[in-house]
Design a protein around this motif. Structure first.
Motif, PDB file in Angstrom:
ATOM      1  N   GLY A 130      27.868 -49.761 -28.773  1.00 22.59           N
ATOM      2  CA  GLY A 130      27.799 -48.499 -27.667  1.00 22.59           C
ATOM      3  C   GLY A 130      28.808 -47.430 -28.393  1.00 22.59           C
ATOM      4  N   LEU A 131      28.534 -47.231 -29.743  1.00 21.36           N
ATOM      5  CA  LEU A 131      29.517 -46.276 -30.416  1.00 21.36           C
ATOM      6  C   LEU A 131      28.706 -44.859 -30.012  1.00 21.36           C
ATOM      7  CD1 LEU A 131      29.853 -48.163 -33.791  1.00 21.36           C
ATOM      8  CD2 LEU A 131      31.409 -47.964 -32.045  1.00 21.36           C
ATOM      9  N   GLN A 132      29.705 -43.752 -30.134  1.00 22.38           N
ATOM     10  CA  GLN A 132      29.431 -42.370 -29.860  1.00 22.38           C
ATOM     11  C   GLN A 132      29.235 -41.569 -31.104  1.00 22.38           C
ATOM     12  OE1 GLN A 132      29.091 -41.445 -26.358  1.00 22.38           O
ATOM     13  NE2 GLN A 132      29.100 -43.717 -26.792  1.00 22.38           N
ATOM     14  N   PRO A 133      28.364 -40.827 -31.051  1.00 21.76           N
ATOM     15  CA  PRO A 133      28.043 -39.802 -32.321  1.00 21.76           C
ATOM     16  C   PRO A 133      28.964 -38.680 -32.779  1.00 21.76           C
ATOM     17  CG  PRO A 133      26.639 -39.210 -30.399  1.00 21.76           C
ATOM     18  CD  PRO A 133      27.317 -40.273 -29.795  1.00 21.76           C
ATOM     19  N   HIS A 134      29.964 -38.655 -31.806  1.00 24.74           N
ATOM     20  CA  HIS A 134      31.127 -37.556 -31.897  1.00 24.74           C
ATOM     21  C   HIS A 134      32.430 -38.350 -31.993  1.00 24.74           C
ATOM     22  CE1 HIS A 134      32.167 -38.495 -27.684  1.00 24.74           C
ATOM     23  NE2 HIS A 134      30.852 -38.580 -27.584  1.00 24.74           N
ATOM     24  N   PRO A 135      33.557 -37.596 -32.553  1.00 28.30           N
ATOM     25  CA  PRO A 135      34.962 -38.462 -33.043  1.00 28.30           C
ATOM     26  C   PRO A 135      35.333 -38.827 -31.464  1.00 28.30           C
ATOM     27  CG  PRO A 135      34.784 -36.159 -34.060  1.00 28.30           C
ATOM     28  CD  PRO A 135      33.690 -36.475 -33.102  1.00 28.30           C
ATOM     29  N   VAL A 136      35.999 -39.960 -31.283  1.00 33.01           N
ATOM     30  CA  VAL A 136      36.486 -40.400 -30.155  1.00 33.01           C
ATOM     31  C   VAL A 136      38.222 -40.782 -30.459  1.00 33.01           C
ATOM     32  CG1 VAL A 136      36.006 -42.958 -30.667  1.00 33.01           C
ATOM     33  CG2 VAL A 136      36.151 -42.044 -28.153  1.00 33.01           C
ATOM     34  N   VAL A 137      38.624 -40.674 -29.562  1.00 27.83           N
ATOM     35  CA  VAL A 137      40.259 -41.050 -29.570  1.00 27.83           C
ATOM     36  C   VAL A 137      40.180 -42.641 -29.517  1.00 27.83           C
ATOM     37  CG1 VAL A 137      42.760 -40.990 -28.385  1.00 27.83           C
ATOM     38  CG2 VAL A 137      41.281 -38.921 -28.323  1.00 27.83           C
ATOM     39  N   PRO A 138      40.800 -43.385 -30.563  1.00 26.91           N
ATOM     40  CA  PRO A 138      40.459 -44.631 -30.705  1.00 26.91           C
ATOM     41  C   PRO A 138      41.641 -45.582 -29.807  1.00 26.91           C
ATOM     42  CG  PRO A 138      41.620 -43.848 -32.580  1.00 26.91           C
ATOM     43  CD  PRO A 138      41.369 -42.823 -31.708  1.00 26.91           C
ATOM     44  N   LEU A 139      41.533 -46.779 -29.645  1.00 21.79           N
ATOM     45  CA  LEU A 139      42.472 -47.933 -29.137  1.00 21.79           C
ATOM     46  C   LEU A 139      42.169 -48.048 -27.524  1.00 21.79           C
ATOM     47  CD1 LEU A 139      45.423 -47.549 -31.510  1.00 21.79           C
ATOM     48  CD2 LEU A 139      43.336 -48.551 -31.959  1.00 21.79           C
ATOM     49  N   ALA A 158      48.447 -50.355 -29.566  1.00 25.02           N
ATOM     50  CA  ALA A 158      48.364 -51.286 -30.240  1.00 25.02           C
ATOM     51  C   ALA A 158      46.882 -51.613 -30.879  1.00 25.02           C
ATOM     52  CB  ALA A 158      48.762 -52.617 -29.606  1.00 25.02           C
ATOM     53  N   LEU A 159      46.711 -52.191 -31.907  1.00 25.51           N
ATOM     54  CA  LEU A 159      45.420 -52.687 -32.553  1.00 25.51           C
ATOM     55  C   LEU A 159      44.834 -53.797 -32.402  1.00 25.51           C
ATOM     56  CD1 LEU A 159      46.619 -50.984 -35.847  1.00 25.51           C
ATOM     57  CD2 LEU A 159      44.295 -50.502 -34.950  1.00 25.51           C
ATOM     58  N   ASN A 160      43.444 -53.711 -32.145  1.00 23.70           N
ATOM     59  CA  ASN A 160      42.843 -55.068 -32.146  1.00 23.70           C
ATOM     60  C   ASN A 160      41.565 -55.055 -33.203  1.00 23.70           C
ATOM     61  OD1 ASN A 160      43.562 -56.484 -29.609  1.00 23.70           O
ATOM     62  ND2 ASN A 160      43.436 -54.197 -28.809  1.00 23.70           N
ATOM     63  N   SER A 161      41.083 -56.230 -33.359  1.00 23.31           N
ATOM     64  CA  SER A 161      39.893 -56.518 -34.309  1.00 23.31           C
ATOM     65  C   SER A 161      38.771 -55.659 -34.069  1.00 23.31           C
ATOM     66  CB  SER A 161      39.504 -58.034 -34.075  1.00 23.31           C
ATOM     67  OG  SER A 161      38.809 -58.186 -35.326  1.00 23.31           O
ATOM     68  N   ARG A 162      38.545 -55.283 -32.857  1.00 22.07           N
ATOM     69  CA  ARG A 162      37.556 -54.424 -32.458  1.00 22.07           C
ATOM     70  C   ARG A 162      37.719 -53.153 -33.003  1.00 22.07           C
ATOM     71  NH1 ARG A 162      37.372 -51.128 -26.886  1.00 22.07           N
ATOM     72  NH2 ARG A 162      39.207 -50.001 -27.390  1.00 22.07           N
ATOM     73  N   ASP A 163      39.017 -52.473 -32.871  1.00 18.85           N
ATOM     74  CA  ASP A 163      39.066 -51.114 -33.443  1.00 18.85           C
ATOM     75  C   ASP A 163      38.756 -51.111 -34.905  1.00 18.85           C
ATOM     76  OD1 ASP A 163      40.207 -50.343 -30.915  1.00 18.85           O
ATOM     77  OD2 ASP A 163      42.041 -51.740 -31.356  1.00 18.85           O
ATOM     78  N   LEU A 164      38.770 -51.978 -35.664  1.00 12.48           N
ATOM     79  CA  LEU A 164      38.328 -52.027 -37.075  1.00 12.48           C
ATOM     80  C   LEU A 164      36.656 -52.110 -36.936  1.00 12.48           C
ATOM     81  CD1 LEU A 164      40.429 -54.410 -39.093  1.00 12.48           C
ATOM     82  CD2 LEU A 164      40.806 -52.035 -38.843  1.00 12.48           C
ATOM     83  N   SER A 165      36.272 -52.829 -36.032  1.00 14.51           N
ATOM     84  CA  SER A 165      34.891 -52.897 -36.026  1.00 14.51           C
ATOM     85  C   SER A 165      34.191 -51.588 -35.368  1.00 14.51           C
ATOM     86  CB  SER A 165      34.211 -53.820 -34.915  1.00 14.51           C
ATOM     87  OG  SER A 165      34.696 -55.104 -35.277  1.00 14.51           O
ATOM     88  N   VAL A 166      35.131 -50.784 -34.672  1.00 15.60           N
ATOM     89  CA  VAL A 166      34.431 -49.470 -34.317  1.00 15.60           C
ATOM     90  C   VAL A 166      34.388 -48.428 -35.404  1.00 15.60           C
ATOM     91  CG1 VAL A 166      35.112 -47.292 -33.200  1.00 15.60           C
ATOM     92  CG2 VAL A 166      35.305 -49.527 -31.775  1.00 15.60           C
ATOM     93  N   ALA A 167      35.657 -48.643 -36.164  1.00 14.18           N
ATOM     94  CA  ALA A 167      35.629 -47.784 -37.588  1.00 14.18           C
ATOM     95  C   ALA A 167      34.777 -47.938 -38.465  1.00 14.18           C
ATOM     96  CB  ALA A 167      37.018 -47.775 -38.218  1.00 14.18           C
TER      97      ALA A 167
END
Ligand SMILES: NC(=O)c1ccc[n+]([C@@H]2O[C@H](COP(=O)([O-])OP(=O)(O)OC[C@H]3O[C@@H](n4cnc5c(N)ncnc54)[C@H](OP(=O)(O)O)[C@@H]3O)[C@@H](O)[C@H]2O)c1
Length: 339
Positions: free
Chosen positions: A53-62, A38-47
């Motif tokens: 704490g964001l990673q330089p490589h692609p991450v599996v989200p949520l 399920a989605l949360n507001s923070r998942d849009l912030s990550v995108a």
């Protein structure tokens, strides 16, 4: 296994479905067949690259998710094959006081998350799923649900009969609404739309205020509480709502600071309101595994069901993100993975 990856900071268009090889199982690890996310507001912030704490490589989200244990490492003691589990927000924060070390990693930000057909993680990072909820409902608890629980009953220390103010009808507020009513609290909720306030009333809200029609909404809150103010505010608005929330808080009351929906800038705070009014202000981030376990028991005992908006299929995960980002859903947006 199939999984989605997202490149933090590159926007929703960077969400891509990919095929990954299964990870080896550590001795303390669980292998899960994922059932829902399920989605949360923070998942849009990550995108959008607006999260720490964001990673330089692609991450599996949520982080919100629910899965079935299909394999356990030899040192696993808390789960068996066939158990239904949900992740904790911070796999390193089991109990006790928060610390930077305990909150260094969260699923879907620093480490791979739940939008995948198969997930591998340490058993400490999971709890059993509530028995009364289906997979998509169970998948909604570990971010907004846990945050609402912590804000109401841990940081907020709400007792039955307390008056609580919820701002807007987003995920955290709606979770808090159903939890607060089950705990015998009196709920005052705001929204920009009367239709959403009506839906909140159906869910049990006692008093409502349209913050779009009443920009000085704290005055309405004071009127509706006989001039006293509320005992507790779940402050999800940030910059443009926090000073008003403080004005709407009773002497001796608390404001738990959770989010920044109206902006993340600095806020002028009246020291007099805090000192003379003996009001307290505290920030929280999600919660510990113990808090999540307490929430799960509460959900089961009271037969609580999270408010659900829409369920999308795994194939349509991009549409789930679009709906969440653009359509102001009322309730959780879930993605069913293995139905
Ligand atoms: N600290 C933590 O651990 C934690 C955990 C979860 C979320 N958060 C943060 O908390 C905030 C809320 O999260 P969420 O998942 O509930 O978000 P959400 O579901 O995206 O919330 C959307 C809703 O927020 C309301 N809103 C927007 N601007 C508002 C304003 N100025 N005043 C009052 N309400 C407003 C609107 O309600 P109406 O449509 O009714 O007007 C909107 O529908 C976000 O900033 C999020 O990042 C923090």
């Amino acid at each position: 296994m199939d999984a989605y990856e997202i490149q933090a900071g590159s926007g929703l268009s960077s969400l891509k479905k990919t095929n990954r090889t299964s990870l080896p199982l550590p001795a303390n690890g669980l292998r899960l067949r994922m059932k829902a996310a399920a989605l949360n507001s923070r998942d849009l912030s990550v995108a959008r690259g607006q999260f720490t704490g964001l990673q330089p490589h692609p991450v599996v989200p949520l982080v919100d998710g629910c899965g079935e244990v299909v394999e356990t490492g030899p040192d696993v003691t808390r789960f068996r094959v066939g158990d239904r589990v949900i992740p904790t927000y911070y796999p390193g924060w089991l109990d006790g006081r928060i610390s930077p070390h305990k909150t260094a990693a969260s699923f879907g930000v620093q480490i791979d998350g739940t939008l995948t057909t198969e997930m591998v993680g340490p058993e400490n990072g999971f709890t059993r799923a509530p028995r009364n909820l289906d997979d998509a409902e169970a998948a909604t608890l570990c971010c907004a649900g846990l945050t609402a629980w912590n804000a109401l009953f841990v940081a907020g220390a709400a007792r039955p009969g307390a008056r609580v103010l919820l701002l807007g009808t987003g995920n955290v507020s709606l979770m808090a609404l159903v939890l607060a009513k089950a705990a015998g609290l009196s709920v005052l909720i705001t929204s920009s739309q009367n239709e959403r306030l009506q839906r909140a009333r159906v869910l049990g809200a006692d008093e409502t205020v349209n913050y779009r029609l009443n920009p000085e909404w704290q005055e309405d809150v004071l009127r509706q509480t006989g001039g006293t103010g509320v005992d507790l505010v779940l402050e999800v608005g940030g910059e443009h709502t926090l000073p008003r929330s403080l004005k709407a808080t009773a002497v001796g009351g608390r404001v738990v600071v959770i989010g920044r929906l109206s902006g993340g800038g600095d806020v002028p705070i009246s020291t007099g309101a805090l000192i003379g009014g003996s009001r307290s202000l505290s920030g929280i981030t999600a919660g510990s595994r113990t808090m999540l376990e307490d929430l799960i028991r509460f959900v089961e005992v009271n037969g609580i069901r999270p408010v659900m908006d829409t369920r999308f299929s795994f194939e349509n995960a991009a549409s789930a993100y679009e709906h969440f980002a653009s359509d102001r859903p009322f309730g959780k947006v879930a993605i069913t993975i293995d139905s």
